[in-house]
Design an enzyme around this catalytic site. Sequence first.
Site, mmCIF file in Angstrom:
data_model
loop_
_atom_site.group_PDB
_atom_site.id
_atom_site.type_symbol
_atom_site.label_atom_id
_atom_site.label_comp_id
_atom_site.label_asym_id
_atom_site.label_seq_id
_atom_site.Cartn_x
_atom_site.Cartn_y
_atom_site.Cartn_z
ATOM 1 N N ILE A 107 -40.045 -42.029 14.162
ATOM 2 C CA ILE A 107 -39.050 -42.468 13.125
ATOM 3 C C ILE A 107 -38.347 -43.449 13.917
ATOM 4 O O ILE A 107 -37.973 -44.618 13.341
ATOM 5 C CB ILE A 107 -38.171 -41.418 12.646
ATOM 6 C CG1 ILE A 107 -39.252 -40.504 11.790
ATOM 7 C CG2 ILE A 107 -37.083 -42.003 11.753
ATOM 8 C CD1 ILE A 107 -38.257 -39.064 11.058
ATOM 9 N N CYS A 135 -32.694 -38.683 16.639
ATOM 10 C CA CYS A 135 -32.651 -37.527 17.619
ATOM 11 C C CYS A 135 -32.840 -36.267 16.897
ATOM 12 O O CYS A 135 -32.103 -35.958 16.169
ATOM 13 C CB CYS A 135 -31.923 -37.562 18.784
ATOM 14 S SG CYS A 135 -30.153 -37.915 18.024
ATOM 15 N N PRO A 136 -33.424 -35.233 17.655
ATOM 16 C CA PRO A 136 -33.398 -33.789 17.093
ATOM 17 C C PRO A 136 -31.829 -33.165 17.194
ATOM 18 O O PRO A 136 -31.333 -33.752 18.451
ATOM 19 C CB PRO A 136 -34.360 -33.043 17.800
ATOM 20 C CG PRO A 136 -34.728 -33.792 19.114
ATOM 21 C CD PRO A 136 -34.291 -35.074 18.782
ATOM 22 N N ARG A 145 -29.951 -35.523 11.469
ATOM 23 C CA ARG A 145 -29.377 -34.161 11.209
ATOM 24 C C ARG A 145 -28.166 -34.361 11.084
ATOM 25 O O ARG A 145 -27.324 -34.812 12.054
ATOM 26 C CB ARG A 145 -29.737 -33.109 12.218
ATOM 27 C CG ARG A 145 -31.317 -32.797 12.390
ATOM 28 C CD ARG A 145 -31.824 -31.790 10.983
ATOM 29 N NE ARG A 145 -33.254 -31.428 11.200
ATOM 30 C CZ ARG A 145 -34.176 -32.103 10.287
ATOM 31 N NH1 ARG A 145 -33.892 -33.255 9.809
ATOM 32 N NH2 ARG A 145 -35.517 -31.684 10.580
ATOM 33 N N ASP A 149 -27.749 -40.089 5.293
ATOM 34 C CA ASP A 149 -28.805 -39.244 4.600
ATOM 35 C C ASP A 149 -28.738 -37.917 4.791
ATOM 36 O O ASP A 149 -29.560 -36.961 4.067
ATOM 37 C CB ASP A 149 -30.192 -39.962 4.543
ATOM 38 C CG ASP A 149 -31.105 -39.253 3.479
ATOM 39 O OD1 ASP A 149 -30.948 -39.776 2.370
ATOM 40 O OD2 ASP A 149 -32.163 -38.792 4.011
ATOM 41 N N GLU A 151 -25.872 -28.644 2.964
ATOM 42 C CA GLU A 151 -26.763 -29.459 2.068
ATOM 43 C C GLU A 151 -27.050 -28.242 0.945
ATOM 44 O O GLU A 151 -27.766 -27.520 1.474
ATOM 45 C CB GLU A 151 -28.096 -30.076 2.570
ATOM 46 C CG GLU A 151 -27.455 -31.296 3.596
ATOM 47 C CD GLU A 151 -28.665 -32.000 4.218
ATOM 48 O OE1 GLU A 151 -28.488 -32.949 4.690
ATOM 49 O OE2 GLU A 151 -29.896 -31.360 4.293
ATOM 50 N N HIS A 196 -30.186 -36.551 1.159
ATOM 51 C CA HIS A 196 -31.201 -36.300 2.190
ATOM 52 C C HIS A 196 -32.618 -36.478 1.519
ATOM 53 O O HIS A 196 -33.325 -35.443 1.615
ATOM 54 C CB HIS A 196 -31.221 -34.780 2.411
ATOM 55 C CG HIS A 196 -31.821 -34.345 3.527
ATOM 56 N ND1 HIS A 196 -31.465 -33.360 4.561
ATOM 57 C CD2 HIS A 196 -32.925 -34.892 4.248
ATOM 58 C CE1 HIS A 196 -32.565 -32.998 5.396
ATOM 59 N NE2 HIS A 196 -33.282 -34.017 5.132
#
Length: 317
Positions: free
Chosen positions: A158, A207-208, A236, A260, A265, A284
């Site tokens: 991504i 990034c994660p 995230r 996003d 959530e 999201h």
Amino acid sequence: MKVVVLDGATLNPGDLDWSPLAAFGELHCHDQTTPEQLMERAAGAAILLTNKVVLDRATIEALSELRYIGVTATGVNVVDLAAAAERGIVVTNTPAYGPESVAQMAIAHLLHHASAVAEHHHAVQQGQWASAPQFCFWNRPLMALSGKTFGVMGFGAIGQAAARMARGFNMTILVHTRTPIEGLPEGYRWVDQSTLFAESDVVSLHCPQTEANTGFINAELLATMKPNALLINTARGGLVNEAELADALNRGVIAGAGLDVLSSEPPQPDNPLIGARNCVITPHNAWATYEARSNLLAIVLDNLRAWQAGSPTNQVN
């Protein structure tokens, strides 16, 4: 075998076809499954597909016929991987199903901030152009992207896609990853984190989330950014200290944010970022293009075929 889709509505709100899953057994598809409904629906299942329904140790140990868990997402934090492994249950995920779609949303937030298309459309609808004293007007400064610096935190599929798109606007690309990268294309440069935040006109998070970086976007780091900089997060929500970002936006420490994802959530109504100055939030749905969801379902099916053939792919436990 009994095949159960626990929460299929986000992947397939009705425009995709579940029927290929019936090749693996007796198919039961549910749009949503509450914790109270989980055991009744999952009872007797050999194959469970979940997106956000939590399959914890107690649940996994209680489902005696369960042999396969397919997570219809990249993140697998909803499944107790160790408990599944102890039972010999294969767990798979669906990586890289829509990197271009998520990157597209990052760039959409960038363009929203730079060109204010929606804002000016609403102004025209409200009659502001019709009553303007000259042939054009703008109600806030507009920004040309050419020559600006686009900082990418994380350089997976991504992040790379977002960088390519930004490069198409003739932006300089700064990249930060945990390990330095050599041999980047012309117009790209690997830098440390502090340099990326200090020099970028736009910082885009790809990034994660880990224990180490949870909430790392905080007041101290935001204060090192340019006052006209934009923060974009399609990764995230937990990467961001939301109260401190809202405060930075409201005080003009940075110019804006395009998000996003949020830490919870759907969000709580009192989330400080809802209504924060120059903060644009989408629900999201960066991943949810028809093309990305179609590809995700295709990967789910490929994972099942590989498992059935005895050679699992995308196994995470």
